[in-house]
Scaffold this active site. Structure first.
Site, mmCIF file in Angstrom:
data_model
loop_
_atom_site.group_PDB
_atom_site.id
_atom_site.type_symbol
_atom_site.label_atom_id
_atom_site.label_comp_id
_atom_site.label_asym_id
_atom_site.label_seq_id
_atom_site.Cartn_x
_atom_site.Cartn_y
_atom_site.Cartn_z
ATOM 1 N N PHE A 177 28.151 -40.812 49.574
ATOM 2 C CA PHE A 177 28.103 -39.850 48.506
ATOM 3 C C PHE A 177 28.895 -39.033 48.717
ATOM 4 O O PHE A 177 28.582 -38.164 49.875
ATOM 5 C CB PHE A 177 26.538 -39.692 48.360
ATOM 6 C CG PHE A 177 26.433 -38.726 47.033
ATOM 7 C CD1 PHE A 177 26.521 -38.959 45.834
ATOM 8 C CD2 PHE A 177 26.256 -37.109 47.324
ATOM 9 C CE1 PHE A 177 26.308 -38.348 44.530
ATOM 10 C CE2 PHE A 177 26.262 -36.338 46.102
ATOM 11 C CZ PHE A 177 26.488 -36.741 44.941
ATOM 12 N N GLY A 178 29.716 -38.561 47.896
ATOM 13 C CA GLY A 178 30.588 -37.496 48.204
ATOM 14 C C GLY A 178 30.592 -36.173 47.160
ATOM 15 O O GLY A 178 30.371 -36.944 45.967
ATOM 16 N N TYR A 179 30.475 -35.198 47.542
ATOM 17 C CA TYR A 179 30.599 -34.151 46.617
ATOM 18 C C TYR A 179 31.627 -33.071 46.959
ATOM 19 O O TYR A 179 31.901 -33.085 48.314
ATOM 20 C CB TYR A 179 29.180 -33.559 46.223
ATOM 21 C CG TYR A 179 28.635 -32.703 47.577
ATOM 22 C CD1 TYR A 179 28.664 -31.410 47.429
ATOM 23 C CD2 TYR A 179 27.974 -33.633 48.242
ATOM 24 C CE1 TYR A 179 28.230 -30.823 49.013
ATOM 25 C CE2 TYR A 179 27.335 -32.864 49.633
ATOM 26 C CZ TYR A 179 27.599 -31.541 50.060
ATOM 27 O OH TYR A 179 27.133 -30.945 50.763
ATOM 28 N N GLY A 180 32.020 -32.185 46.235
ATOM 29 C CA GLY A 180 33.129 -31.333 46.776
ATOM 30 C C GLY A 180 34.442 -31.901 47.088
ATOM 31 O O GLY A 180 34.535 -32.708 46.290
ATOM 32 N N SER A 181 34.811 -31.692 48.270
ATOM 33 C CA SER A 181 36.211 -32.013 48.459
ATOM 34 C C SER A 181 36.306 -33.633 48.854
ATOM 35 O O SER A 181 37.269 -34.297 48.521
ATOM 36 C CB SER A 181 36.829 -31.272 49.520
ATOM 37 O OG SER A 181 36.005 -31.947 50.795
ATOM 38 N N GLU B 156 32.983 -33.210 58.851
ATOM 39 C CA GLU B 156 31.638 -32.639 58.007
ATOM 40 C C GLU B 156 30.948 -31.630 59.087
ATOM 41 O O GLU B 156 30.279 -30.705 58.524
ATOM 42 C CB GLU B 156 30.889 -33.433 57.342
ATOM 43 C CG GLU B 156 31.384 -34.274 56.259
ATOM 44 C CD GLU B 156 32.223 -33.288 55.048
ATOM 45 O OE1 GLU B 156 31.533 -32.260 54.890
ATOM 46 O OE2 GLU B 156 33.277 -33.555 54.682
#
Length: 89
Positions: A9-13, A86
């Site tokens: 799951f990716g959010y932001g960049s 990250e």
């Protein structure tokens, strides 16, 4: 433990620049969490005496993002890449 394909799951960049190979991308909602400036950091901003805040996910609400399906053969490489990206020292 199943070592097949997995989802990130990716959010932001990570939404527009995942930086790793993936097989499929889908819009996704992470229920029960929302984006918030809740991670203290001296890497991106702040000082050891007064850390800055960077975005993370915190309990409550929901977070919109992208889900990326990663091939099982890429598991170790992608997880290493994400850890380094990250969670820098």
């Amino acid at each position: 433990m199943d070592r097949g394909d997995f989802w990130v799951f990716g959010y932001g960049s990570l939404m527009w620049n995942p930086g790793f190979p993936f097989e499929e991308r889908r819009h996704a909602t992470l229920p029960g969490f929302h984006r918030r400036f809740c991670i203290r950091s001296t890497i991106y901003r702040g000082t050891p005496e007064q850390p800055g805040l960077v975005l993370g996910v915190d309990a409550g609400g929901e977070c919109q993002g992208m889900a990326f399906r990663v091939a099982a053969a890429q598991r170790e490489a992608v997880l290493t890449y994400l850890y380094d990206r990250e969670l820098p020292n």
